[in-house]
Design an enzyme around this catalytic site. Structure first.
Site, PDB file in Angstrom:
ATOM      1  N   GLU A 440      54.369 -70.775 -50.483  1.00  0.00           N
ATOM      2  CA  GLU A 440      55.558 -69.990 -50.857  1.00  0.00           C
ATOM      3  C   GLU A 440      55.243 -68.501 -50.951  1.00  0.00           C
ATOM      4  O   GLU A 440      55.772 -67.789 -51.799  1.00  0.00           O
ATOM      5  CB  GLU A 440      56.152 -70.506 -52.184  1.00  0.00           C
ATOM      6  CG  GLU A 440      56.546 -71.958 -52.178  1.00  0.00           C
ATOM      7  CD  GLU A 440      57.476 -72.335 -51.036  1.00  0.00           C
ATOM      8  OE1 GLU A 440      58.128 -71.434 -50.462  1.00  0.00           O
ATOM      9  OE2 GLU A 440      57.546 -73.521 -50.684  1.00  0.00           O
ATOM     10  N   GLY A 441      54.395 -68.035 -50.037  1.00  0.00           N
ATOM     11  CA  GLY A 441      53.944 -66.655 -50.046  1.00  0.00           C
ATOM     12  C   GLY A 441      52.705 -66.529 -50.899  1.00  0.00           C
ATOM     13  O   GLY A 441      52.761 -66.735 -52.115  1.00  0.00           O
TER      14      GLY A 441
END
Length: 598
Positions: A440-441
């Site tokens: 998620e980054g």
């Protein structure tokens, strides 16, 4: 595997005593979210997590998901647990009543997610990704799309995914290759392959709704040319039932270090039928709705796994006998003392406790902001909440996962050699937590987002929105008889935070590398200061309760002792992060790339 007990007393402490959720719910018109209703929901959620999900955690890790010619089978008990979750109405707890939801505040959904993630992180990925997909469709889909997809996802009959990453690009979505070709009937033919798709294929629901980033034939280059599409596994029939199979297939599943019972898939789209969400070439804006939901959820995983590890570690430390206390025997009737008497074991347990309880406060404050951003009475209040969320989201994701990973490592360390053995379950928590700083980054990307986009990009506006809150708190409590020394410490760090920001901003005007060089230390500095603020808010309540003669003195005294530990043992880490952030980029960038080779 350690037994999991939902920390309901600590949850209610934050809800009722620190953040006054009842008043907050009243302010946004959430009349159904009465204290009794909230209490009942938390109690039932705890039972489900403790009795249904937690017993499946280790067995799911041992079994993993199975892949056979495009078909993914989840571990034993997962499908049945999901059916029970759906039957209990949990999927629609905070969903829009217009599409079958119960319409309760979004923060309540986050509280249930905490218990789910702590009891069984892998299982929690399936409903978690679905809630994220629902949020994107609700924010950006047409009314027809909402009626078709949200209704069935709220029911739990259909689940959802987020399809961004491709083999040649992770964070750099501007270079994706998946294509969307317009069709005569208004649909699009989607072709391409996506990797690392959590819950991309499984046997727990009758349909899977993929949200896919792709580019139209005439799309501008880079991220300005990305569009978002709904691509269901099965096309909806005329009556909304499951229709024909779409040209979507699972090519394989990944063999991973952790979260093994969550199917991480390669998903192939071979001219699959897709439907545009929102405007063409505006897909990244739409996907950010889901990405921000996922980033907050990922931050929660750091808290969840840290909590599960702490519960196992503190129980073990109270039972494991090793050596005598340095100050003399504490259990003279036994051959040795329990290890919880030893200072270094206390250091580990208190570090875990301080991070878990501080991160829970940060998470609940953020959850309250989500409610306000959705439903506050005035546009000004909603905008203020959105600004604070924009600042805190990357901090929640990165700081909570970094400290959650530290907590799970410490929990394993408390067990000594037994922690390294699979049967005790502590090493699984470390493995499951290790992905959280990555997906998620990555946390490095979160740090760049915080410093580059949110803080410097807003010319400090978003930062000042939070530092003003801290400043006003410190002014109000400057003469507190028990806490004034800690308040002064926080006030100094809060002022220093602004000075550090200004120093990096000035350096970055001459050399943009200064932002990347400072960003991770800047984020961690911010996280430690933010937790100090929340620890003082908790300590203030604890002092007031003790002064009033509470019959739960031990609970409140523990809060004060943990706050004292945090300020003396963990908050000083800000000095190291400050020095590193101020060190500049030269020491990172001066070595030529070829000199890294052996």
């Amino acid at each position: 595997m350690p037994d999991y007990k939902a920390p309901l007393r600590d949850m209610r402490f934050l809800l009722d005593e620190v953040f006054d959720f009842p008043a907050s719910y009243a302010a946004i018109g959430a009349d159904d979210a009465t204290p009794d209703m909230v209490g009942a929901i938390l109690e039932e959620g705890a039972k489900f997590c403790e009795q249904v999900l937690a017993p499946l955690n280790r067995s799911g890790d041992e079994e993993e998901c199975q892949f056979d010619n495009g078909v993914v089978t989840t571990p034993r008990g997962f499908k049945e647990a999901f059916a029970q979750y759906v039957e209990g109405g949990w999927m629609g707890l905070a969903a829009d009543p217009a599409y079958g939801g119960q319409g309760l505040p979004h923060s309540l959904g986050l509280l249930i997610s905490e218990m789910i993630g702590a009891s069984n992180t892998s299982w929690g990925m399936y409903p978690g990704l679905t809630h994220g997909a629902m949020s994107a469709i609700h924010a950006h889909g047409s009314e027809e799309q909402k009626q078709i997809y949200l209704t069935r996802m709220t029911e739990g009959r259909w689940t959802g995914t987020m399809c961004l990453t491709e083999a040649h690009c992770g964070t750099d979505l501007g270079i994706i290759k998946t294509r969307a070709v317009p069709q005569a009937d208004g649909s699009y033919a989607i072709s391409g392959s996506k990797i690392f798709i959590s819950a991309g294929e499984h046997d727990m629901s009758e349909n899977i709704v993929h949200l896919v980033l792709a580019k139209l034939p005439d799309a501008p280059a880079g991220t300005r040319g990305i569009s978002l599409f709904i691509v269901p596994k099965f096309l909806p029939g005329a009556d909304g039932s499951v229709g024909d199979r779409n040209a979507v297939s699972c090519g394989s599943i990944e063999h991973k270090m952790g979260i093994k019972a969550s199917a991480t898939c390669v998903i192939n789209f071979d001219s699959a039928t897709g439907y545009l969400i929102g405007e063409a070439n505006k897909g990244l804006n739409c996907m950010f709705t889901m990405m921000n939901h996922a980033r907050l959820g990922t931050g929660m995983q750091g808290l969840c796994l840290g909590e599960a590890s702490y519960q196992g570690a503190v129980k073990y430390a109270g039972e494991r006998l090793q050596m005598r206390a340095l100050t003399g025997p504490k259990a003279p009737d036994k051959p040795a003392d329990p290890i919880i008497v030893h200072p270094d074991v206390r250091r580990m347990l208190l570090t875990m406790k301080a991070f878990n309880e501080g991160n829970r406060a940060l998470a609940y404050f953020t959850a309250q902001l989500i409610d306000q951003a959705h439903a506050a009475a005035s546009a000004e209040q909603r905008a203020e909440a959105e600004d604070l969320l924009a600042l805190l989201t990357p901090i929640c994701k990165a700081f909570m996962t970094e400290t959650g990973l530290e907590a799970t490592n410490l929990g394993m360390q408390v067990f000594g050699g037994h922690g390294f053995i699979r049967e005790w379950g502590m090493e699984q928590l470390v493995r499951d937590c290790r992905i959280a700083p990555i997906y998620e980054g990555t946390n490095g990307i979160q740090a760049l987002d915080l410093l580059g986009r949110k803080v410097l990009g807003s010319q400090g506006k978003l930062l000042r929105g939070f530092t003003r809150i801290v400043h006003k708190f410190c002014e109000a409590q400057a003469e507190h008889p028990q806490l004034k020394a800690q308040v002064a410490q926080l006030a100094g760090l809060n002022k220093q935070w602004g000075e550090l920001t200004q120093k990096i901003g000035l350096a970055a005007m001459k050399n943009p590398d200064e932002v990347g060089a400072a960003s991770m230390d800047y984020l961690m500095y911010a996280g430690y200061v933010i937790l100090a603020y929340f620890w003082l808010r908790m300590a203030l309540v604890a002092q007031d309760k003790l002064a009033a003669g509470s019959d739960e003195a031990a609970f409140y005294q523990a809060k004060l002792a943990t706050c004292d530990f945090y300020f003396k043992r963990l908050l000083p880490r800000t000095a190291a992060h400050l020095a590193a952030a101020e060190a500049g980029s030269d020491c990172l960038m001066s070595l030529p790339a070829e000199h890294f080779a052996l």
